[in-house]
Design a protein around this motif. Structure first.
Motif, PDB file in Angstrom:
ATOM      1  N   GLY A  84      58.944  30.722  62.086  1.00  0.00           N
ATOM      2  CA  GLY A  84      58.308  29.434  61.815  1.00  0.00           C
ATOM      3  C   GLY A  84      58.253  29.200  60.318  1.00  0.00           C
ATOM      4  O   GLY A  84      57.711  30.035  59.579  1.00  0.00           O
ATOM      5  N   VAL A  85      58.814  28.090  59.857  1.00  0.00           N
ATOM      6  CA  VAL A  85      58.860  27.782  58.428  1.00  0.00           C
ATOM      7  C   VAL A  85      58.055  26.520  58.150  1.00  0.00           C
ATOM      8  O   VAL A  85      58.257  25.492  58.804  1.00  0.00           O
ATOM      9  CB  VAL A  85      60.314  27.598  57.955  1.00  0.00           C
ATOM     10  CG1 VAL A  85      60.350  27.121  56.512  1.00  0.00           C
ATOM     11  CG2 VAL A  85      61.091  28.895  58.101  1.00  0.00           C
ATOM     12  N   CYS A  86      57.154  26.605  57.180  1.00  0.00           N
ATOM     13  CA  CYS A  86      56.344  25.472  56.735  1.00  0.00           C
ATOM     14  C   CYS A  86      55.543  24.892  57.911  1.00  0.00           C
ATOM     15  O   CYS A  86      54.650  25.555  58.408  1.00  0.00           O
ATOM     16  CB  CYS A  86      57.236  24.430  56.049  1.00  0.00           C
ATOM     17  SG  CYS A  86      56.333  23.302  54.960  1.00  0.00           S
ATOM     18  N   ASN A  87      55.878  23.699  58.372  1.00  0.00           N
ATOM     19  CA  ASN A  87      55.166  23.153  59.532  1.00  0.00           C
ATOM     20  C   ASN A  87      55.292  24.088  60.728  1.00  0.00           C
ATOM     21  O   ASN A  87      54.373  24.208  61.550  1.00  0.00           O
ATOM     22  CB  ASN A  87      55.722  21.773  59.868  1.00  0.00           C
ATOM     23  CG  ASN A  87      54.946  21.041  60.945  1.00  0.00           C
ATOM     24  OD1 ASN A  87      55.534  20.399  61.802  1.00  0.00           O
ATOM     25  ND2 ASN A  87      53.624  21.121  60.932  1.00  0.00           N
ATOM     26  N   GLY A  88      56.429  24.789  60.810  1.00  0.00           N
ATOM     27  CA  GLY A  88      56.603  25.764  61.877  1.00  0.00           C
ATOM     28  C   GLY A  88      55.608  26.905  61.790  1.00  0.00           C
ATOM     29  O   GLY A  88      55.134  27.415  62.820  1.00  0.00           O
ATOM     30  N   PHE A  89      55.279  27.336  60.586  1.00  0.00           N
ATOM     31  CA  PHE A  89      54.247  28.352  60.377  1.00  0.00           C
ATOM     32  C   PHE A  89      52.909  27.822  60.880  1.00  0.00           C
ATOM     33  O   PHE A  89      52.159  28.522  61.573  1.00  0.00           O
ATOM     34  CB  PHE A  89      54.194  28.700  58.894  1.00  0.00           C
ATOM     35  CG  PHE A  89      53.296  29.851  58.504  1.00  0.00           C
ATOM     36  CD1 PHE A  89      52.687  30.671  59.444  1.00  0.00           C
ATOM     37  CD2 PHE A  89      53.068  30.120  57.152  1.00  0.00           C
ATOM     38  CE1 PHE A  89      51.869  31.739  59.064  1.00  0.00           C
ATOM     39  CE2 PHE A  89      52.261  31.178  56.752  1.00  0.00           C
ATOM     40  CZ  PHE A  89      51.656  31.982  57.707  1.00  0.00           C
ATOM     41  N   GLN A  90      52.611  26.591  60.545  1.00  0.00           N
ATOM     42  CA  GLN A  90      51.365  25.975  61.011  1.00  0.00           C
ATOM     43  C   GLN A  90      51.311  25.939  62.536  1.00  0.00           C
ATOM     44  O   GLN A  90      50.275  26.241  63.145  1.00  0.00           O
ATOM     45  CB  GLN A  90      51.253  24.565  60.428  1.00  0.00           C
ATOM     46  CG  GLN A  90      51.135  24.541  58.912  1.00  0.00           C
ATOM     47  CD  GLN A  90      51.470  23.187  58.305  1.00  0.00           C
ATOM     48  OE1 GLN A  90      52.060  22.335  58.959  1.00  0.00           O
ATOM     49  NE2 GLN A  90      51.126  23.007  57.037  1.00  0.00           N
ATOM     50  N   LEU A 189      57.674  35.769  62.541  1.00  0.00           N
ATOM     51  CA  LEU A 189      57.388  35.556  61.114  1.00  0.00           C
ATOM     52  C   LEU A 189      57.055  34.099  60.887  1.00  0.00           C
ATOM     53  O   LEU A 189      57.772  33.199  61.338  1.00  0.00           O
ATOM     54  CB  LEU A 189      58.598  35.926  60.249  1.00  0.00           C
ATOM     55  CG  LEU A 189      58.508  35.511  58.763  1.00  0.00           C
ATOM     56  CD1 LEU A 189      57.424  36.298  58.041  1.00  0.00           C
ATOM     57  CD2 LEU A 189      59.847  35.675  58.060  1.00  0.00           C
ATOM     58  N   GLY A 190      55.964  33.875  60.177  1.00  0.00           N
ATOM     59  CA  GLY A 190      55.637  32.534  59.695  1.00  0.00           C
ATOM     60  C   GLY A 190      55.607  32.564  58.185  1.00  0.00           C
ATOM     61  O   GLY A 190      55.044  33.485  57.582  1.00  0.00           O
ATOM     62  N   MET A 191      56.235  31.564  57.546  1.00  0.00           N
ATOM     63  CA  MET A 191      56.240  31.514  56.087  1.00  0.00           C
ATOM     64  C   MET A 191      56.261  30.062  55.631  1.00  0.00           C
ATOM     65  O   MET A 191      56.844  29.202  56.295  1.00  0.00           O
ATOM     66  CB  MET A 191      57.440  32.266  55.518  1.00  0.00           C
ATOM     67  CG  MET A 191      58.800  31.763  55.954  1.00  0.00           C
ATOM     68  SD  MET A 191      60.187  32.794  55.393  1.00  0.00           S
ATOM     69  CE  MET A 191      60.078  32.612  53.607  1.00  0.00           C
ATOM     70  N   MET A 192      55.621  29.777  54.510  1.00  0.00           N
ATOM     71  CA  MET A 192      55.610  28.419  53.990  1.00  0.00           C
ATOM     72  C   MET A 192      56.877  28.071  53.207  1.00  0.00           C
ATOM     73  O   MET A 192      57.393  26.969  53.332  1.00  0.00           O
ATOM     74  CB  MET A 192      54.368  28.172  53.124  1.00  0.00           C
ATOM     75  CG  MET A 192      53.068  28.069  53.904  1.00  0.00           C
ATOM     76  SD  MET A 192      53.110  26.888  55.280  1.00  0.00           S
ATOM     77  CE  MET A 192      53.346  25.335  54.425  1.00  0.00           C
ATOM     78  N   PRO A 193      57.413  28.954  52.369  1.00  0.00           N
ATOM     79  CA  PRO A 193      58.659  28.624  51.651  1.00  0.00           C
ATOM     80  C   PRO A 193      59.824  28.420  52.620  1.00  0.00           C
ATOM     81  O   PRO A 193      59.809  28.897  53.757  1.00  0.00           O
ATOM     82  CB  PRO A 193      58.877  29.856  50.759  1.00  0.00           C
ATOM     83  CG  PRO A 193      57.521  30.453  50.600  1.00  0.00           C
ATOM     84  CD  PRO A 193      56.851  30.241  51.921  1.00  0.00           C
ATOM     85  N   HIS A 194      60.858  27.722  52.156  1.00  0.00           N
ATOM     86  CA  HIS A 194      61.983  27.291  52.990  1.00  0.00           C
ATOM     87  C   HIS A 194      63.252  28.094  52.705  1.00  0.00           C
ATOM     88  O   HIS A 194      64.079  27.694  51.877  1.00  0.00           O
ATOM     89  CB  HIS A 194      62.281  25.809  52.726  1.00  0.00           C
ATOM     90  CG  HIS A 194      61.284  24.870  53.278  1.00  0.00           C
ATOM     91  ND1 HIS A 194      61.400  24.314  54.540  1.00  0.00           N
ATOM     92  CD2 HIS A 194      60.139  24.365  52.753  1.00  0.00           C
ATOM     93  CE1 HIS A 194      60.380  23.504  54.765  1.00  0.00           C
ATOM     94  NE2 HIS A 194      59.590  23.519  53.695  1.00  0.00           N
ATOM     95  N   PRO A 195      63.487  29.209  53.391  1.00  0.00           N
ATOM     96  CA  PRO A 195      64.721  29.966  53.157  1.00  0.00           C
ATOM     97  C   PRO A 195      65.971  29.188  53.554  1.00  0.00           C
ATOM     98  O   PRO A 195      67.047  29.411  53.001  1.00  0.00           O
ATOM     99  CB  PRO A 195      64.537  31.215  54.020  1.00  0.00           C
ATOM    100  CG  PRO A 195      63.594  30.800  55.095  1.00  0.00           C
ATOM    101  CD  PRO A 195      62.656  29.840  54.425  1.00  0.00           C
TER     102      PRO A 195
END
Length: 222
Positions: A84-90, A189-195
């Motif tokens: 989950g990235v950014c909104n996906g982390f949320q 994995l949840g992270m705010m930055p966008h790989p």
């Protein structure tokens, strides 16, 4: 590796995620949020960035009630990989797949820039392509990226080596500068930055490539 990228109303990084995974060698399927099931044989589910449902109520809270999220939870509980990235982390915190919460940035402003990110662990399929202690340059773009956890949870994440990434300098108020966290089984994995925005030199950098390559290699090896 077969991957599914979930698309919500308001997703805006779904195609970026698809490109990043395909570049690494994955077979990618786009899945609408109203679908009740994931495609057969999916190894990885990616929940992309954006503004699902306009961030109304609370970022990720409405998206977490979509039918597909029940399938994502089942996938994770069965040992599947979820990113989950950014909104996906949320969204992943709202579904309960990851602990803690993402709140409004401490500066009350949208942050959009490329930042220095520190790799905290190599011990996951997401981070095995990096060196613990190493530095990455990865874009961020969020208004609600302030990771909140009480002292007990923050200490447990450190003790269990579940902090995947930290911001190299304070950015949004996140406790202990946490930028990404892993689930207990290390497959979420949840992270705010966008790989997914750091896979092409023409776009400013390629530090995100190693994550997607490692994921493909991990699922193929399994």
């Amino acid at each position: 590796m077969r991957a599914a990228v979930i698309v919500f109303p308001g997703s805006n990084c779904d195609r970026d995620m698809k490109v990043a995974l395909e570049q690494a060698g994955a077979d990618v399927h786009m899945v609408w949020h109203k679908d009740a099931d994931l495609p057969e044989g999916v190894d990885l589910v990616a929940v992309p960035g954006g503004f699902s449902f306009g961030d109304y109520l609370r970022c990720g809270a409405i998206a977490a009630q979509s039918p597909i999220c029940q399938a994502v939870v089942r996938h994770a509980e069965a040992g599947g990989y979820v990113l989950g990235v950014c909104n996906g982390f949320q969204v992943l915190t709202e579904t309960g797949l990851l602990p803690g919460a993402l709140m409004r940035n401490s500066g009350l402003k949208f942050v959009s820039k490329t930042i220095d990110l520190k790799v905290e662990t190599e011990n996951s399929a997401f981070t095995i392509g990096y060196r613990a202690g190493g530095a990455l340059r990865i874009p961020v773009a969020h208004h609600d990226g302030n990771y909140v956890a009480d002292a007990s949870l923050a200490a447990r994440l450190v003790d269990e080596d579940r902090v995947a990434f930290r911001y190299s300098a304070p950015l949004n108020g996140s406790v202990d500068n946490i930028a990404g966290v892993l689930s207990e089984n290390r497959r979420v994995l949840g992270m705010m930055p966008h790989p997914e925005r750091a896979i092409d030199a023409l776009h400013g950098g390629t530090d995100g490539q190693a994550m997607f390559r490692a994921l493909v290699e991990a699922t193929v090896a399994a």
